[in-house]
Design a protein around this motif. Sequence first.
Motif, PDB file in Angstrom:
ATOM      1  N   ASN A 208       0.521  -1.158   0.237  1.00 39.45           N
ATOM      2  CA  ASN A 208      -0.120   0.147  -0.776  1.00 39.45           C
ATOM      3  C   ASN A 208       0.739   0.772   0.386  1.00 39.45           C
ATOM      4  O   ASN A 208       0.945   2.264   0.902  1.00 39.45           O
ATOM      5  CB  ASN A 208      -0.531  -0.497   1.744  1.00 39.45           C
ATOM      6  N   ILE A 209       1.487   1.326  -1.082  1.00 39.70           N
ATOM      7  CA  ILE A 209       2.108   2.395  -1.071  1.00 39.70           C
ATOM      8  C   ILE A 209       2.043   3.535  -2.327  1.00 39.70           C
ATOM      9  O   ILE A 209       0.793   3.099  -3.390  1.00 39.70           O
ATOM     10  CB  ILE A 209       3.728   1.885  -1.377  1.00 39.70           C
ATOM     11  N   ALA A 210       2.613   4.657  -2.512  1.00 35.96           N
ATOM     12  CA  ALA A 210       2.004   6.078  -3.682  1.00 35.96           C
ATOM     13  C   ALA A 210       2.805   6.554  -4.165  1.00 35.96           C
ATOM     14  O   ALA A 210       3.976   6.180  -4.051  1.00 35.96           O
ATOM     15  CB  ALA A 210       1.692   6.461  -2.786  1.00 35.96           C
ATOM     16  N   ARG A 211       2.595   6.273  -5.366  1.00 38.89           N
ATOM     17  CA  ARG A 211       3.258   7.042  -6.227  1.00 38.89           C
ATOM     18  C   ARG A 211       3.623   9.037  -5.940  1.00 38.89           C
ATOM     19  O   ARG A 211       3.043   9.916  -5.724  1.00 38.89           O
ATOM     20  CB  ARG A 211       2.933   7.100  -7.527  1.00 38.89           C
ATOM     21  N   LYS A 212       4.913   9.772  -5.984  1.00 42.03           N
ATOM     22  CA  LYS A 212       4.931  11.398  -5.939  1.00 42.03           C
ATOM     23  C   LYS A 212       3.649  11.983  -7.050  1.00 42.03           C
ATOM     24  O   LYS A 212       3.840  11.699  -7.670  1.00 42.03           O
ATOM     25  CB  LYS A 212       6.334  11.961  -6.293  1.00 42.03           C
ATOM     26  N   GLU A 213       3.554  13.241  -6.270  1.00 40.89           N
ATOM     27  CA  GLU A 213       2.879  13.788  -7.669  1.00 40.89           C
ATOM     28  C   GLU A 213       3.571  14.970  -7.906  1.00 40.89           C
ATOM     29  O   GLU A 213       5.085  15.300  -7.832  1.00 40.89           O
ATOM     30  CB  GLU A 213       2.375  15.049  -6.166  1.00 40.89           C
ATOM     31  N   LEU A 214       2.498  14.885  -9.200  1.00 42.48           N
ATOM     32  CA  LEU A 214       3.485  15.713 -10.008  1.00 42.48           C
ATOM     33  C   LEU A 214       4.506  17.281  -9.561  1.00 42.48           C
ATOM     34  O   LEU A 214       5.928  16.971 -10.264  1.00 42.48           O
ATOM     35  CB  LEU A 214       2.940  15.997 -11.410  1.00 42.48           C
ATOM     36  N   ALA A 215       4.128  17.944  -8.730  1.00 42.40           N
ATOM     37  CA  ALA A 215       5.044  18.633  -8.653  1.00 42.40           C
ATOM     38  C   ALA A 215       6.056  18.440  -7.681  1.00 42.40           C
ATOM     39  O   ALA A 215       6.569  19.590  -7.256  1.00 42.40           O
ATOM     40  CB  ALA A 215       3.869  19.625  -7.728  1.00 42.40           C
ATOM     41  N   GLU A 216       6.503  17.149  -7.265  1.00 40.93           N
ATOM     42  CA  GLU A 216       6.710  17.164  -5.561  1.00 40.93           C
ATOM     43  C   GLU A 216       8.172  16.115  -6.875  1.00 40.93           C
ATOM     44  O   GLU A 216       9.038  16.049  -6.862  1.00 40.93           O
ATOM     45  CB  GLU A 216       6.363  15.651  -5.199  1.00 40.93           C
ATOM     46  N   PHE A 217       8.188  16.271  -8.193  1.00 45.39           N
ATOM     47  CA  PHE A 217       9.300  15.227  -9.139  1.00 45.39           C
ATOM     48  C   PHE A 217       9.556  16.428 -10.126  1.00 45.39           C
ATOM     49  O   PHE A 217      10.300  15.868 -11.014  1.00 45.39           O
ATOM     50  CB  PHE A 217       8.879  14.144  -9.090  1.00 45.39           C
ATOM     51  N   THR A 218       9.226  17.042 -10.293  1.00 48.34           N
ATOM     52  CA  THR A 218       9.149  18.302 -11.302  1.00 48.34           C
ATOM     53  C   THR A 218       9.095  19.948 -11.385  1.00 48.34           C
ATOM     54  O   THR A 218       8.976  20.494  -9.990  1.00 48.34           O
ATOM     55  CB  THR A 218       8.068  18.042 -12.450  1.00 48.34           C
TER      56      THR A 218
END
Length: 221
Positions: A208-218
């Motif tokens: 149960n894990i999540a991906r970073k939001e766009l703003a967190e990695f761009t």
Amino acid sequence: MTDHPTVPLSGYREYPVEEMCARALSFYEDVNRRRTVRDFSDRQVSREVIENALRAAGTAPSGANLQPWHFAVVTSAQTKRRIREAAEYEEREFYERRASEEWLETLQPLGTDANKPFLETAPYLIAVFQQKWGYQNGERVNHYYPSESTGLATGLLITALHHAGLAMLTHTPSPMNFLNEILGRPENERPFLLLVVGYPAPDARVPNIARKELAEFTSFS
Ligand code: IYR
């Protein structure tokens, strides 16, 4: 540019902007369904699907177009068993001795351990090798950016297999030089990763894990 042989750019397709936006969104939505899977079914997979996904991988850009990769496809039960035994040996070393507390803590949400039954259950293992150098007419030639190139090809392979409806695990037993020995690969090839491919088990579960939001990695500027 210096003089060199060329051909027309014939494969490029421009889409109307609206269609371009819709394609970008639907592609994202599709790849966003991909999850790394560790519970595999032993159901057989069509070799044709694997071959076409590998063809897709082979379209990756590469340093000086030298295509410094090799994909060793394994289906033999005996070879899978040898790979599992060697990987589990290294993984036991990792979990019991080599890994730092911090690393083990970071892995905790994934629930991984030294047991790798999927290396025998899944119908396909694809060992990806990067070629540190190549040969042309028997002469040793330098390769450029082999890690970047092989990473790009592997990303395409994963995307192609997902697109076809298969599940995968990117597995990196470390060290994994045993793959050269078991698969008879030459010394210019270094194992890059081991891709486990098949159908997920019907009762497969994922962390149960999540991906970073766009703003967190761009960042845009
Ligand atoms: N290679 C080990 C440990 C491991 C390391 C990382 I970084 C992961 O993302 C997952 C596992 C294993 O396969 O269990």
